[in-house]
Scaffold this motif. Structure first.
Motif, short mmCIF file in Angstrom:
data_model
loop_
_atom_site.label_atom_id
_atom_site.label_comp_id
_atom_site.label_asym_id
_atom_site.label_seq_id
_atom_site.Cartn_x
_atom_site.Cartn_y
_atom_site.Cartn_z
N VAL A 19 -12.90 6.19 9.30
CA VAL A 19 -11.77 5.28 9.07
C VAL A 19 -11.92 4.60 7.71
CG1 VAL A 19 -10.64 3.15 9.85
CG2 VAL A 19 -11.25 4.92 11.50
N ALA A 20 -13.12 4.15 7.37
CA ALA A 20 -13.33 3.51 6.08
C ALA A 20 -13.01 4.47 4.93
CB ALA A 20 -14.75 2.98 5.97
N ILE A 24 -13.60 -3.02 4.87
CA ILE A 24 -12.53 -2.05 4.57
C ILE A 24 -11.63 -1.86 5.79
CG2 ILE A 24 -12.04 0.38 4.08
CD1 ILE A 24 -14.63 0.37 2.37
N ILE A 25 -12.24 -1.69 6.95
CA ILE A 25 -11.46 -1.43 8.17
C ILE A 25 -10.64 -2.66 8.57
CG2 ILE A 25 -11.66 -0.98 10.65
CD1 ILE A 25 -14.12 0.83 9.89
N VAL A 39 -10.98 7.05 5.05
CA VAL A 39 -9.52 7.25 5.04
C VAL A 39 -8.85 6.08 4.33
CG1 VAL A 39 -7.45 7.32 6.49
CG2 VAL A 39 -9.41 8.78 7.04
N ARG A 40 -9.27 4.87 4.64
CA ARG A 40 -8.66 3.69 3.99
C ARG A 40 -8.90 3.71 2.48
NH1 ARG A 40 -8.61 -0.23 8.56
NH2 ARG A 40 -7.18 0.87 9.96
N GLU A 57 -18.08 -1.12 5.37
CA GLU A 57 -17.15 -0.45 6.29
C GLU A 57 -16.32 -1.46 7.06
OE1 GLU A 57 -19.41 2.07 8.90
OE2 GLU A 57 -19.61 3.65 7.39
N GLY A 69 -8.95 -4.18 4.52
CA GLY A 69 -8.46 -3.30 3.47
C GLY A 69 -9.46 -3.11 2.35
N GLU A 70 -9.28 -2.03 1.64
CA GLU A 70 -10.26 -1.65 0.62
C GLU A 70 -10.28 -2.61 -0.58
OE1 GLU A 70 -9.59 -0.01 -2.56
OE2 GLU A 70 -7.44 -0.15 -2.34
N GLN A 94 -6.56 6.26 1.09
CA GLN A 94 -5.20 5.73 1.06
C GLN A 94 -5.02 4.78 -0.12
OE1 GLN A 94 -5.22 4.10 5.03
NE2 GLN A 94 -3.99 5.79 5.83
N GLY A 95 -6.10 4.13 -0.53
CA GLY A 95 -6.05 3.23 -1.69
C GLY A 95 -6.17 3.96 -3.01
#
Length: 187
Positions: free
Chosen positions: A99-100, A19-20, A102-103, A16, A23-24, A106-107
């Motif tokens: 948040v993780a 990623i936060i 969501v990221r 997490e 980025g993933e 998004q990826g």
């Protein structure tokens, strides 16, 4: 429900955080093992692949949302007050997992995107159990989204710039009072 082993949780925490923060794409198995302070073999013992690691993160998110839904249901100040006020809570385990996810979504991770949709549906359903009007339940959850995003964006801004546009306790009390009045009277 039993708690997962500490080493497994440490790996998810590290995943997490990466990623936060970065980025993933930077959240590789090697980077996650290093950040968690375990060998790659130790990471693979708990998560046999990156896909399994993502599934573990999503499982954690659902577990934390289960806890949150239980708190909504049993909140001493009522479900509307709890939901709206907790929407501005940042830096919690639930916030980190959300948040993780969501990221990851998004990826392009479809599993994470589906998890985010499922989480929002769970919150809407729980608020709907306490509010007779489905449109009002939706409005309350969308207000929670707006408060969350506002708080998250404001957290990125220099604290000295927050004085004029921040949502303070008085505004929060007024918002909760208004929503509860609408829920009771339907007006």
């Amino acid at each position: 429900m039993s708690r997962p082993p500490a080493a497994r949780e440490a790996v998810l925490d590290a995943f997490e955080r990466i990623i936060i923060a970065d980025g993933e794409r930077t959240a590789t198995l090697d980077a996650t093992a290093r950040a968690a302070g375990v060998s790659k073999g130790g990471l693979l013992y708990h998560f046999g692949s990156r896909h399994a690691l993502i599934a573990g993160l999503i499982e954690r998110l659902h577990r934390l949302v289960d806890d949150d839904v239980a708190r909504i249901h049993s909140a001493p100040d009522g479900p509307i007050s709890y939901f709206v006020r907790s929407s501005v809570d940042l830096e919690s385990p639930l916030d980190h997992s959300f948040v993780a996810a969501v990221r990851l979504a998004q990826g392009g991770d479809r599993q994470a995107a589906a998890a985010i949709d499922a989480v929002r549906t769970r919150w809407l359903e729980e608020i709907g159990r306490h509010v007779d009007d489905p449109a009002l339940a939706l409005a309350i959850t969308l207000i929670g989204d707006g408060l969350y995003y506002h708080s998250a964006l404001r957290a990125e801004v220099d604290a000295s710039a927050l004085d004029t546009d921040d949502i303070g306790p008085v505004q929060m009390d007024e918002l909760v009072t208004m929503l509860e009045r609408i829920a009771q009277t339907g007006q």
